[in-house]
Design an enzyme around this catalytic site. Structure first.
Site, PDB file in Angstrom:
ATOM      1  N   GLY A   7      22.768  30.335 -33.721  1.00  0.00           N
ATOM      2  CA  GLY A   7      22.546  31.489 -34.710  1.00  0.00           C
ATOM      3  C   GLY A   7      21.510  32.429 -34.061  1.00  0.00           C
ATOM      4  O   GLY A   7      20.207  31.938 -34.146  1.00  0.00           O
ATOM      5  N   CYS A   8      21.736  33.441 -33.500  1.00  0.00           N
ATOM      6  CA  CYS A   8      20.485  34.106 -32.998  1.00  0.00           C
ATOM      7  C   CYS A   8      20.175  35.514 -33.806  1.00  0.00           C
ATOM      8  O   CYS A   8      19.963  36.485 -33.281  1.00  0.00           O
ATOM      9  CB  CYS A   8      20.902  34.654 -31.456  1.00  0.00           C
ATOM     10  SG  CYS A   8      21.136  33.087 -30.383  1.00  0.00           S
ATOM     11  N   ASN A  98      19.755  29.156 -46.309  1.00  0.00           N
ATOM     12  CA  ASN A  98      19.502  29.380 -47.956  1.00  0.00           C
ATOM     13  C   ASN A  98      20.572  28.329 -48.658  1.00  0.00           C
ATOM     14  O   ASN A  98      21.960  28.198 -48.097  1.00  0.00           O
ATOM     15  CB  ASN A  98      19.825  30.391 -48.573  1.00  0.00           C
ATOM     16  CG  ASN A  98      18.441  31.525 -48.658  1.00  0.00           C
ATOM     17  OD1 ASN A  98      17.213  31.039 -48.812  1.00  0.00           O
ATOM     18  ND2 ASN A  98      18.648  32.725 -48.470  1.00  0.00           N
ATOM     19  N   LYS A 176      13.747  25.336 -54.013  1.00  0.00           N
ATOM     20  CA  LYS A 176      14.172  26.579 -53.367  1.00  0.00           C
ATOM     21  C   LYS A 176      15.346  27.228 -53.844  1.00  0.00           C
ATOM     22  O   LYS A 176      15.799  28.353 -54.003  1.00  0.00           O
ATOM     23  CB  LYS A 176      14.302  26.360 -51.772  1.00  0.00           C
ATOM     24  CG  LYS A 176      14.794  27.636 -50.966  1.00  0.00           C
ATOM     25  CD  LYS A 176      13.473  28.610 -51.079  1.00  0.00           C
ATOM     26  CE  LYS A 176      13.864  29.977 -50.550  1.00  0.00           C
ATOM     27  NZ  LYS A 176      14.765  30.069 -49.341  1.00  0.00           N
ATOM     28  N   ASN A 194      12.464  42.206 -54.883  1.00  0.00           N
ATOM     29  CA  ASN A 194      12.113  41.005 -55.548  1.00  0.00           C
ATOM     30  C   ASN A 194      11.184  41.273 -56.605  1.00  0.00           C
ATOM     31  O   ASN A 194      11.506  40.926 -57.901  1.00  0.00           O
ATOM     32  CB  ASN A 194      11.597  39.892 -54.543  1.00  0.00           C
ATOM     33  CG  ASN A 194      12.566  39.464 -53.489  1.00  0.00           C
ATOM     34  OD1 ASN A 194      13.721  40.055 -53.663  1.00  0.00           O
ATOM     35  ND2 ASN A 194      12.217  38.523 -52.890  1.00  0.00           N
ATOM     36  N   GLU A 256      25.782  34.356 -49.493  1.00  0.00           N
ATOM     37  CA  GLU A 256      25.424  32.942 -49.501  1.00  0.00           C
ATOM     38  C   GLU A 256      25.815  32.465 -51.265  1.00  0.00           C
ATOM     39  O   GLU A 256      25.619  31.381 -51.342  1.00  0.00           O
ATOM     40  CB  GLU A 256      24.029  32.473 -49.010  1.00  0.00           C
ATOM     41  CG  GLU A 256      24.101  32.636 -47.539  1.00  0.00           C
ATOM     42  CD  GLU A 256      22.700  32.498 -46.930  1.00  0.00           C
ATOM     43  OE1 GLU A 256      22.807  31.754 -46.127  1.00  0.00           O
ATOM     44  OE2 GLU A 256      21.904  33.142 -47.461  1.00  0.00           O
TER      45      GLU A 256
HETATM   46  O1  KPL Z   1      14.958  33.259 -49.756  1.00  0.00           O
HETATM   47  C1  KPL Z   1      14.791  34.677 -50.183  1.00  0.00           C
HETATM   48  C2  KPL Z   1      16.151  35.379 -49.769  1.00  0.00           C
HETATM   49  O2  KPL Z   1      15.883  36.629 -49.932  1.00  0.00           O
HETATM   50  O3  KPL Z   1      16.917  34.661 -49.338  1.00  0.00           O
HETATM   51  C3  KPL Z   1      13.805  34.792 -51.108  1.00  0.00           C
HETATM   52  C4  KPL Z   1      12.730  33.717 -51.428  1.00  0.00           C
HETATM   53  C5  KPL Z   1      14.208  35.226 -52.209  1.00  0.00           C
HETATM   54  C6  KPL Z   1      12.875  35.865 -50.484  1.00  0.00           C
HETATM   55  O4  KPL Z   1      13.316  37.258 -50.471  1.00  0.00           O
END
Ligand code: KPL
Length: 300
Positions: A7-8, A98, A176, A194, A256
């Protein structure tokens, strides 16, 4: 060390450049095979790393000590499954994405597998990657064979600090996940950065109390207040960020959500729990995604 980065994208290029500069024997691995991949990064201090690095060399892959996976969560299982038969049995696999649940989708294997989460922020600006903010990467074993690999944290820390080792990484992954369950769907739905989320405290409390309930059932005791405080800190420290989910929605890419809120809902269901607020947000993001995927744009 011999390392293949699968994954680049922005984060993959950041790791490639830092590991290369640290003297490691690195290559990239691209979905469409190419002998070289261009790495072009502007660092947080304004310095630039611009170089062509080798990629998709099967012999390099076979002798790699580490496969560092920086793909989006929904790309991980297919891509890693395709490479598993080509890896040495000792090659460690570090999943950095994520959300959670990708490892459950992999075919049975005995590779040492680690998972991690990072607060480094990097984004595309055309073909250039901007390393927007330094951060911390937390890594730890998710398979017994990886429990003895704590030295990897030091190797990675030398290249891209900070890196912290956790014997039980799932607690950090859940925290997370809580952050992503709040920030990602809300920024995608309100179409905001955010920092704007500081104006939605009641909704954040609702999401956090549902996440805390599932975390408790999973053996990670936390309070809604503690989780909310942590989420609020991340909202402040990433106030100017466009979340990855909002970036995906803007670019009409697959998001995701299945591995963030979707994973939370699957774990909740297995404990017989209903999460009305998270279920509602999941449906809304899916509806947005379907608007462009239905007409064939942004399909994986
Ligand atoms: O991990 C993030 C993302 O955007 O996927 C955060 C922590 C919300 C930072 O933007």
């Amino acid at each position: 060390m011999k390392i293949t980065v699968l994954g680049c994208g922005a984060l993959g290029q950041l790791w490639l450049s830092r590991l290369y500069q640290q003297g490691h024997d690195v290559q990239g691995w691209l979905r469409v095979p190419q002998p070289f991949c261009t790495v072009d990064i502007i660092e947080t201090d304004g310095s630039r790393f611009s170089q062509s690095l080798p990629s998709n060399d099967a012999e390099h892959l076979r002798s790699s000590d580490l496969l560092l996976v920086t793909l989006k969560a929904w790309q991980v299982s297919d891509a890693v499954a395709a490479l598993l038969p080509k890896l040495s049995p000792a090659c460690a696999i570090l999943l950095l994405h994520n959300g959670m649940g990708t490892q459950d989708e992999l075919p049975a294997n005995t590779q040492p597998i680690l998972q991690g989460t990072t607060t480094h922020a990097a984004r595309h600006d055309g073909h250039t990657i901007i390393h927007v903010a330094d951060g911390t990467t937390h890594i730890g074993p998710t398979s017994p064979a990886a429990e003895a690999l704590s030295h990897l944290a030091e190797v990675l820390h030398q290249a891209l600090p900070d890196v912290a080792w956790h014997n039980t990484i799932t607690a950090a992954l859940w925290r997370k996940l809580a952050v992503n369950c709040v920030i990602n769907p809300l920024t995608a739905l309100y179409d905001c950065r955010n920092g704007e989320l500081r104006h939605y405290p009641e909704q954040i409390t609702l999401i956090c109390s549902e996440v805390a309930g599932v975390m408790a059932m999973e053996g990670h005791h936390t309070t809604c207040e503690g989780l909310q405080q942590y989420v609020m800190q991340v909202i402040e420290s990433t106030a100017d960020n466009v979340s990855s989910m909002l970036q995906d929605i803007h670019a009409q890419r697959h998001t995701e959500i299945d591995y963030i809120t979707g994973y939370l809902l699957r774990r909740a269901r297995s404990h017989g729990m209903m999460l009305p607020e998270n279920a509602r947000l999941f449906d809304l993001v899916k509806r947005k995604e379907n608007e462009y995927e239905r007409i064939g744009v942004g399909l994986p």
